[in-house]
Design a protein around this motif. Structure first.
Motif, short mmCIF file in Angstrom:
data_model
loop_
_atom_site.label_atom_id
_atom_site.label_comp_id
_atom_site.label_asym_id
_atom_site.label_seq_id
_atom_site.Cartn_x
_atom_site.Cartn_y
_atom_site.Cartn_z
N GLU A 176 75.90 50.21 43.22
CA GLU A 176 76.94 51.12 43.72
C GLU A 176 76.85 52.47 43.02
N VAL A 177 76.60 52.46 41.72
CA VAL A 177 76.42 53.73 41.00
C VAL A 177 75.25 54.51 41.61
N GLN A 178 74.14 53.83 41.89
CA GLN A 178 72.98 54.50 42.47
C GLN A 178 73.29 55.02 43.87
N ARG A 179 74.06 54.26 44.64
CA ARG A 179 74.43 54.70 45.99
C ARG A 179 75.26 55.97 45.92
N GLN A 180 76.18 56.02 44.97
CA GLN A 180 77.01 57.20 44.83
C GLN A 180 76.21 58.41 44.36
N ILE A 181 75.24 58.19 43.50
CA ILE A 181 74.37 59.28 43.07
C ILE A 181 73.63 59.87 44.26
N GLU A 182 73.06 59.01 45.09
CA GLU A 182 72.31 59.49 46.26
C GLU A 182 73.23 60.18 47.25
N HIS A 183 74.46 59.69 47.38
CA HIS A 183 75.44 60.36 48.23
C HIS A 183 75.71 61.77 47.71
N CYS A 184 75.93 61.88 46.41
CA CYS A 184 76.19 63.19 45.82
C CYS A 184 74.99 64.12 45.94
N ARG A 185 73.79 63.55 45.90
CA ARG A 185 72.58 64.36 46.04
C ARG A 185 72.57 65.07 47.40
N VAL A 186 72.95 64.35 48.45
CA VAL A 186 73.00 64.96 49.78
C VAL A 186 74.17 65.93 49.87
N LEU A 187 75.33 65.54 49.33
CA LEU A 187 76.49 66.42 49.37
C LEU A 187 76.23 67.73 48.64
N ALA A 188 75.42 67.70 47.58
CA ALA A 188 75.20 68.89 46.76
C ALA A 188 74.51 70.01 47.52
#
Length: 292
Positions: A169-181
């Motif tokens: 879940e932490v990794q999923r959120q990181i990848e989500h933030c990567r796209v959001l950034a």
């Protein structure tokens, strides 16, 4: 200082206050499915040097009540929660800073309860207005024809969220933030990993909710009220935002009477370390001017 507020029958909201009690209150309102811990610590500290800063967990986030599956609510109820937080903490008027969905909730408060606000700052959000956007060349674009969400993000949101454990879940959120950034600034993986871990520790579990995306959102337009408001308002333009890309911020600044517009270089739909200082500077300049 942490405190729970009873916002409605069966609904308790976690709040945190930071800064001197005798300074003007500033309420931070985060986006959809984001807890108040989503506001980065350095930003909260910078604002708290000048304000009594309040952040809180929306319903179905963090330590607040998670009621949606048994008692669905409307987006308008989340806007009512903003007023409930102010009431619960004994605050008559406050500066409000809203991001994404939080920026929409801030617009609803701006429209419906202007007497409760000292100023409004709207970050990475879209106008709750049917007013057309006027381009620099004088042409107009209907509000519902402004650019949509980036396809990469829509594809990410379409994937089912499955529980594969905390680390996943932490990794999923990181990848989500990567796209959001948005890609204009170097992506700081470590800061977003730390943030994801802090949110999970604060919440007490790594489950996620889609409640805010399913909540009834009819009746959110505030076209006339935004066009006539007297509340000092600031719109933050995030040029790399994949959710509400330009000219959404320019349109919002046109819709809110008297609003000023400040662009944060490279900013997307996330709050990496590189944007925190200029963002704090813009917010504090605005609240300072509103104070007169």
């Amino acid at each position: 200082m942490q405190q729970f507020i009873d916002a409605a029958p069966g609904i308790r909201l976690w709040t945190e206050q930071r800064g001197a009690a005798d300074t003007e209150p500033l309420l931070l309102v985060m986006g959809a499915q984001a807890s108040g811990i989503g506001w980065p610590e350095p930003l909260v500290d910078a604002l708290a040097a000048h304000h009594r800063v309040i952040r809180y967990d929306h319903r179905d986030t963090g330590r607040s009540t998670w009621p949606f599956e048994e008692r669905p609510y409307r987006i308008a109820d989340l806007a009512d929660d903003v007023i409930a937080v102010l009431d619960g903490l004994g605050i008559d008027r406050a500066h409000i800073v809203g991001m994404s969905l939080g920026g929409m909730l801030a617009q609803m408060v701006l429209a419906d309860h202007p007497d409760r606000l000292l100023s409004a700052t709207l970050i990475s959000t879209s106008a709750l207005s049917s007013t057309p956007y006027t381009r620099p060349d004088g042409g107009t674009v209907p509000a519902d024809e402004l650019p949509g969400i980036a396809p990469e993000l829509l594809e990410l949101w379409a994937r089912p969220v499955e529980d594969h454990g905390r680390a996943a879940e932490v990794q999923r959120q990181i990848e989500h933030c990567r796209v959001l950034a948005g890609g204009q600034l170097p992506f700081d993986t470590d800061s977003f990993r730390t943030l994801a871990q802090r949110v999970i520790e604060h919440t007490g579990h790594h489950r996620t909710s889609t409640a805010h995306g399913r909540a009834e959102h009819d009746g959110m337009l505030r076209t006339d009220q935004l066009a006539t408001t007297e509340v000092p308002s600031l719109v933050i333009c995030a040029p790399a935002d994949p959710v509400f890309p330009p000219p959404h911020p320019q349109h919002l600044a046109q819709c809110v009477r008297g609003a000023s517009l400040v662009e944060i270089t490279g900013m997307g739909h996330a709050l990496p370390p590189a944007v925190l200082k200029p963002l704090a500077t813009a917010i504090l300049s605005h609240t300072g001017a509103a104070r007169g």
